[in-house]
Write a protein that holds these residues in place. Structure first.
Motif, PDB file in Angstrom:
ATOM      1  N   LYS A 151      -3.905  -3.227  -4.021  1.00  0.00           N
ATOM      2  CA  LYS A 151      -3.536  -4.464  -4.698  1.00  0.00           C
ATOM      3  C   LYS A 151      -4.737  -5.150  -5.331  1.00  0.00           C
ATOM      4  O   LYS A 151      -4.627  -5.752  -6.404  1.00  0.00           O
ATOM      5  CB  LYS A 151      -2.838  -5.418  -3.727  1.00  0.00           C
ATOM      6  N   GLN A 191       4.877   3.121  -5.252  1.00  0.00           N
ATOM      7  CA  GLN A 191       4.246   1.939  -4.682  1.00  0.00           C
ATOM      8  C   GLN A 191       4.897   0.699  -5.284  1.00  0.00           C
ATOM      9  O   GLN A 191       5.293   0.691  -6.449  1.00  0.00           O
ATOM     10  CB  GLN A 191       2.750   1.902  -4.998  1.00  0.00           C
ATOM     11  N   PHE A 193       4.314  -3.624  -5.494  1.00  0.00           N
ATOM     12  CA  PHE A 193       3.466  -4.790  -5.235  1.00  0.00           C
ATOM     13  C   PHE A 193       4.234  -6.029  -5.679  1.00  0.00           C
ATOM     14  O   PHE A 193       4.600  -6.158  -6.847  1.00  0.00           O
ATOM     15  CB  PHE A 193       2.155  -4.694  -6.017  1.00  0.00           C
TER      16      PHE A 193
END
Length: 208
Positions: A151, A191, A193
């Motif tokens: 991140k 992924q 975020f």
């Protein structure tokens, strides 16, 4: 399928020597979000990477990523707007499939895909998706990458989310305080975020 909650206005765009410009319905010519970020981002890591792998290899990798990203985005757009299963090159199909099965499953409603947005007197751009994610109105962007990300490496992506949220709130009277990056790697890993709460406020203030 798309829920037409807002009348999104098209923006014309052109590429100039100073970057991409959008023309709004009111006649303003505004720089794109990506152009602003490109001019304000530290590119030391990028320069070092190009030096390490060589200009030719760097160009090959970049071109491949851009092509895959375009294919993946088109598949996702067709899936949302027309309920069409991904079809095309194998890798792009796998990447789009990961985002559909692991990311879009949490999207309750789609307000638009490839949504043109602008913040009066400041900037403009196009976000991949606006809708409702896990019950909250959100800006959603789709990304592809050769390798998994952390991140702390994706500050630009997060700033993009807040920039588009601010623009949407300003023009369409919403209160979007959530952003989501759905990322698929070239190895087929997924992924996600999310940006919410205090973190969203912090990144918003940094963008502003």
């Amino acid at each position: 399928m798309i829920t037409k909650k807002f009348d999104y206005k098209p923006l014309s765009r052109q590429t100039t020597e100073s970057g991409r410009l959008y023309e709004t319905p009111t006649g303003e010519r505004l720089p794109s979000v990506t152009t602003i970020l490109d001019k304000t981002t530290d590119k030391t890591f990028l320069f070092e990477w190009k030096k390490r792998v060589g200009e030719e290899e760097a160009q090959r990798i970049t071109s491949k990523s851009l092509k895959l990203g375009s294919e993946m985005h088109k598949m996702l757009e067709d899936y949302v707007e027309q309920d069409v299963s991904p079809s095309g090159t194998i890798l792009a199909k796998i990447m789009a499939g990961k985002i559909i099965s692991q990311g879009l499953k949490n999207v309750d409603e789609y307000w638009g895909m490839e949504v043109p947005l602008w913040c009066p007197n400041l900037y403009a751009g196009t976000t991949d998706c606006v809708g409702v994610w896990k019950g909250k109105p959100a800006i959603i962007d789709f990304k592809n990458s050769r390798k998994p990300k952390k991140k702390e490496w994706i500050g630009n992506y997060l700033e993009q989310l807040t920039a588009y949220a601010i623009a949407h709130n300003e023009v369409y009277g919403t209160d979007i305080q959530t952003g989501v990056i759905m990322l698929s790697t070239h190895d087929g890993d997924y992924q996600e975020f999310s940006l919410e709460g205090k973190e969203f406020e912090k990144v918003s203030s940094e963008w502003a």
